[in-house]
Design an enzyme around this catalytic site. Structure first.
Site, PDB file in Angstrom:
ATOM      1  N   ASP A  89     -39.009  -7.786 -14.717  1.00 60.17           N
ATOM      2  CA  ASP A  89     -40.081  -7.374 -15.626  1.00 60.17           C
ATOM      3  C   ASP A  89     -39.479  -7.221 -17.020  1.00 60.17           C
ATOM      4  OD1 ASP A  89     -41.343  -7.154 -13.175  1.00 60.17           O
ATOM      5  OD2 ASP A  89     -42.250  -5.196 -13.595  1.00 60.17           O
ATOM      6  N   LYS A 152     -47.963  -7.997 -17.720  1.00 63.70           N
ATOM      7  CA  LYS A 152     -47.939  -6.592 -17.297  1.00 63.70           C
ATOM      8  C   LYS A 152     -48.292  -5.700 -18.479  1.00 63.70           C
ATOM      9  CE  LYS A 152     -44.518  -3.156 -15.694  1.00 63.70           C
ATOM     10  NZ  LYS A 152     -43.128  -2.987 -15.202  1.00 63.70           N
ATOM     11  N   LYS A 181     -50.260  -7.314 -13.796  1.00 67.36           N
ATOM     12  CA  LYS A 181     -49.721  -6.067 -13.240  1.00 67.36           C
ATOM     13  C   LYS A 181     -50.143  -4.875 -14.085  1.00 67.36           C
ATOM     14  CE  LYS A 181     -45.375  -3.681 -12.116  1.00 67.36           C
ATOM     15  NZ  LYS A 181     -43.917  -3.815 -11.916  1.00 67.36           N
TER      16      LYS A 181
END
Length: 223
Positions: A89, A152, A181
Protein backbone atom coordinates in the site's frame (compact mmCIF):
# COMPACT_ATOMS: atom_id res chain seq x y z
CA UNK A 1 -17.21 -13.66 0.12
CA UNK A 2 -17.22 -13.21 3.91
CA UNK A 3 -16.43 -9.86 5.49
CA UNK A 4 -13.27 -11.32 7.04
CA UNK A 5 -11.86 -12.08 3.59
CA UNK A 6 -12.25 -8.40 2.67
CA UNK A 7 -10.32 -7.09 5.68
CA UNK A 8 -6.65 -6.13 5.88
CA UNK A 9 -6.06 -6.74 9.60
CA UNK A 10 -3.90 -3.75 10.45
CA UNK A 11 -1.20 -2.77 12.96
CA UNK A 12 0.66 0.34 11.81
CA UNK A 13 1.22 2.29 15.03
CA UNK A 14 4.87 3.27 15.56
CA UNK A 15 4.96 1.57 18.97
CA UNK A 16 3.72 -1.81 17.71
CA UNK A 17 5.58 -4.65 19.45
CA UNK A 18 6.57 -8.17 18.44
CA UNK A 19 3.93 -9.58 20.78
CA UNK A 20 1.25 -7.53 19.01
CA UNK A 21 2.40 -8.78 15.61
CA UNK A 22 2.25 -12.37 16.84
CA UNK A 23 -1.31 -11.74 18.04
CA UNK A 24 -2.21 -10.06 14.74
CA UNK A 25 -0.99 -13.00 12.65
CA UNK A 26 -2.65 -15.52 14.97
CA UNK A 27 -5.96 -13.67 14.56
CA UNK A 28 -5.50 -13.56 10.79
CA UNK A 29 -5.18 -17.35 10.72
CA UNK A 30 -8.15 -17.80 13.05
CA UNK A 31 -10.55 -15.44 11.28
CA UNK A 32 -9.30 -15.76 7.70
CA UNK A 33 -8.55 -12.10 7.03
CA UNK A 34 -7.33 -11.16 3.55
CA UNK A 35 -4.03 -9.95 4.96
CA UNK A 36 -2.19 -8.46 7.87
CA UNK A 37 -1.06 -4.92 7.08
CA UNK A 38 2.15 -4.11 8.95
CA UNK A 39 5.08 -1.73 8.79
CA UNK A 40 8.08 -2.97 6.75
CA UNK A 41 10.09 -3.90 9.83
CA UNK A 42 7.48 -6.58 10.65
CA UNK A 43 7.07 -8.11 7.19
CA UNK A 44 9.53 -10.96 7.64
CA UNK A 45 8.15 -12.07 11.01
CA UNK A 46 4.58 -11.82 9.74
CA UNK A 47 5.40 -13.88 6.66
CA UNK A 48 7.00 -16.56 8.82
CA UNK A 49 3.95 -16.68 11.08
CA UNK A 50 1.54 -16.90 8.13
CA UNK A 51 3.44 -19.56 6.19
CA UNK A 52 0.84 -21.90 4.66
CA UNK A 53 -2.08 -19.66 5.64
CA UNK A 54 -4.61 -18.09 3.27
CA UNK A 55 -3.91 -14.66 4.76
CA UNK A 56 -0.96 -12.84 3.19
CA UNK A 57 1.33 -10.04 4.30
CA UNK A 58 0.65 -6.47 3.21
CA UNK A 59 3.01 -3.60 3.98
CA UNK A 60 3.15 0.16 3.47
CA UNK A 61 5.42 2.15 1.14
CA UNK A 62 6.36 5.83 1.44
CA UNK A 63 4.21 5.80 4.54
CA UNK A 64 2.53 7.85 5.88
CA UNK A 65 3.54 11.09 4.10
CA UNK A 66 4.18 9.89 0.54
CA UNK A 67 7.06 12.35 0.22
CA UNK A 68 9.86 9.89 -0.59
CA UNK A 69 11.29 9.80 -4.11
CA UNK A 70 10.08 7.19 -6.62
CA UNK A 71 13.46 5.47 -6.37
CA UNK A 72 13.20 5.08 -2.60
CA UNK A 73 9.64 3.76 -2.86
CA UNK A 74 10.75 1.22 -5.48
CA UNK A 75 13.54 0.03 -3.18
CA UNK A 76 11.08 -0.31 -0.30
CA UNK A 77 8.87 -2.50 -2.49
CA UNK A 78 11.73 -4.78 -3.53
CA UNK A 79 12.89 -5.14 0.07
CA UNK A 80 9.35 -5.90 1.26
CA UNK A 81 8.84 -8.54 -1.43
CA UNK A 82 12.15 -10.15 -0.54
CA UNK A 83 10.95 -10.36 3.07
CA UNK A 84 7.64 -11.97 2.10
CA UNK A 85 5.14 -9.21 1.31
CA UNK A 86 2.45 -10.08 -1.23
CA UNK A 87 0.66 -6.71 -1.20
CA UNK A 88 1.96 -3.14 -0.90
CA UNK A 89 0.00 0.00 0.00
CA UNK A 90 1.85 3.09 -1.25
CA UNK A 91 1.17 6.75 -0.51
CA UNK A 92 1.16 9.06 -3.52
CA UNK A 93 3.20 12.26 -3.72
CA UNK A 94 0.40 14.46 -2.40
CA UNK A 95 2.26 17.73 -2.87
CA UNK A 96 2.94 16.90 -6.52
CA UNK A 97 -0.78 16.24 -7.04
CA UNK A 98 -1.60 19.61 -5.45
CA UNK A 99 0.96 21.23 -7.78
CA UNK A 100 -0.75 19.54 -10.74
CA UNK A 101 2.55 17.78 -11.49
CA UNK A 102 0.69 14.74 -12.78
CA UNK A 103 3.83 13.44 -14.53
CA UNK A 104 5.63 13.08 -11.19
CA UNK A 105 2.58 11.53 -9.51
CA UNK A 106 2.35 8.96 -12.30
CA UNK A 107 6.09 8.26 -12.35
CA UNK A 108 6.01 7.76 -8.59
CA UNK A 109 3.21 5.19 -8.84
CA UNK A 110 4.74 3.49 -11.87
CA UNK A 111 8.00 2.98 -9.96
CA UNK A 112 6.11 1.00 -7.35
CA UNK A 113 3.98 -0.90 -9.87
CA UNK A 114 7.08 -1.87 -11.85
CA UNK A 115 8.97 -2.99 -8.73
CA UNK A 116 5.98 -5.09 -7.63
CA UNK A 117 5.04 -6.46 -11.05
CA UNK A 118 4.06 -10.11 -10.90
CA UNK A 119 5.12 -10.37 -7.26
CA UNK A 120 2.84 -8.14 -5.20
CA UNK A 121 -0.53 -6.47 -5.54
CA UNK A 122 -0.39 -2.65 -5.43
CA UNK A 123 -2.80 -0.34 -3.61
CA UNK A 124 -2.42 3.43 -4.06
CA UNK A 125 -3.31 5.60 -1.05
CA UNK A 126 -4.52 9.02 -2.17
CA UNK A 127 -5.19 10.49 1.34
CA UNK A 128 -8.69 11.75 0.57
CA UNK A 129 -8.93 14.03 3.62
CA UNK A 130 -6.28 16.32 2.10
CA UNK A 131 -7.81 16.50 -1.38
CA UNK A 132 -10.63 18.29 -3.17
CA UNK A 133 -13.08 16.14 -5.10
CA UNK A 134 -11.34 17.16 -8.33
CA UNK A 135 -8.00 16.05 -6.89
CA UNK A 136 -9.48 12.75 -5.70
CA UNK A 137 -10.73 12.04 -9.22
CA UNK A 138 -7.42 13.04 -10.79
CA UNK A 139 -5.43 10.93 -8.32
CA UNK A 140 -7.57 7.88 -9.09
CA UNK A 141 -7.28 8.43 -12.84
CA UNK A 142 -3.49 8.71 -12.63
CA UNK A 143 -3.28 5.59 -10.44
CA UNK A 144 -5.30 3.56 -12.93
CA UNK A 145 -3.17 4.86 -15.81
CA UNK A 146 -0.02 3.87 -13.90
CA UNK A 147 -1.25 0.30 -13.47
CA UNK A 148 -2.43 0.04 -9.88
CA UNK A 149 -4.60 -2.84 -8.67
CA UNK A 150 -6.43 -0.78 -6.02
CA UNK A 151 -7.01 2.79 -4.93
CA UNK A 152 -7.22 3.41 -1.19
CA UNK A 153 -8.66 6.30 0.80
CA UNK A 154 -6.37 6.99 3.72
CA UNK A 155 -3.30 6.28 5.81
CA UNK A 156 -5.12 6.75 9.11
CA UNK A 157 -2.36 9.17 10.14
CA UNK A 158 -3.78 12.40 8.69
CA UNK A 159 -6.83 14.56 9.41
CA UNK A 160 -9.55 12.10 8.44
CA UNK A 161 -10.38 8.62 7.22
CA UNK A 162 -12.71 6.84 4.85
CA UNK A 163 -16.19 8.11 4.04
CA UNK A 164 -18.89 6.41 2.00
CA UNK A 165 -19.04 9.50 -0.22
CA UNK A 166 -15.35 9.24 -1.09
CA UNK A 167 -15.64 5.51 -1.73
CA UNK A 168 -18.53 6.13 -4.12
CA UNK A 169 -16.57 8.83 -5.96
CA UNK A 170 -13.49 6.62 -6.23
CA UNK A 171 -15.55 3.67 -7.47
CA UNK A 172 -17.25 5.85 -10.08
CA UNK A 173 -13.84 7.11 -11.23
CA UNK A 174 -11.94 3.81 -11.48
CA UNK A 175 -14.80 1.67 -12.81
CA UNK A 176 -15.58 -1.95 -11.98
CA UNK A 177 -12.19 -3.57 -12.60
CA UNK A 178 -10.01 -1.77 -10.04
CA UNK A 179 -10.27 -2.46 -6.32
CA UNK A 180 -11.25 0.26 -3.85
CA UNK A 181 -10.01 0.06 -0.26
CA UNK A 182 -11.66 1.94 2.61
CA UNK A 183 -9.26 2.65 5.44
CA UNK A 184 -9.21 4.97 8.41
CA UNK A 185 -11.90 5.03 11.08
CA UNK A 186 -13.67 1.84 9.96
CA UNK A 187 -14.41 0.21 13.31
CA UNK A 188 -17.75 -1.63 13.20
CA UNK A 189 -19.62 -4.08 11.02
CA UNK A 190 -22.05 -1.27 10.20
CA UNK A 191 -19.13 0.90 9.02
CA UNK A 192 -17.94 -1.94 6.80
CA UNK A 193 -21.38 -2.51 5.31
CA UNK A 194 -21.67 1.20 4.43
CA UNK A 195 -18.30 1.10 2.69
CA UNK A 196 -19.13 -2.06 0.75
CA UNK A 197 -22.47 -0.60 -0.31
CA UNK A 198 -20.63 2.49 -1.58
CA UNK A 199 -18.27 0.35 -3.66
CA UNK A 200 -15.40 -0.82 -1.45
CA UNK A 201 -13.90 -4.23 -2.14
CA UNK A 202 -11.31 -4.16 0.64
CA UNK A 203 -11.34 -2.75 4.17
CA UNK A 204 -8.34 -1.67 6.21
CA UNK A 205 -8.98 -1.87 9.95
CA UNK A 206 -7.20 -2.52 13.22
CA UNK A 207 -10.57 -3.56 14.66
CA UNK A 208 -10.91 -6.60 12.39
CA UNK A 209 -11.74 -9.03 15.18
CA UNK A 210 -14.36 -6.69 16.67
CA UNK A 211 -15.89 -6.15 13.23
CA UNK A 212 -16.22 -9.86 12.54
CA UNK A 213 -17.32 -10.82 16.06
CA UNK A 214 -19.65 -7.85 16.55
CA UNK A 215 -17.87 -6.74 19.72
CA UNK A 216 -16.76 -3.18 20.46
CA UNK A 217 -13.09 -2.49 19.70
CA UNK A 218 -11.08 -2.53 22.93
CA UNK A 219 -9.40 0.77 22.02
CA UNK A 220 -10.70 2.55 18.91
CA UNK A 221 -8.08 4.20 16.72
CA UNK A 222 -7.79 5.53 13.19
CA UNK A 223 -6.02 2.62 11.55
Amino acid sequence: MTIAKMIDHTALKPDTTKEQILTLTKEAREYGFASVCVNPTWVKLSAEQLAGAESVVCTVIGFPLGANTPEVKAFEVKDAIQNGAKEVDMVINIGALKDKDDELVERDIRAVVYAAKGKALVKVIIETCLLTDEEKVRACEIAVKAGTDFVKTSTGFSTGGATAEDIALMRKTVGPNIGVKASGGVRTKEDVEKMIEAGATRIGASAGVAIVSGEKPAKPDNY
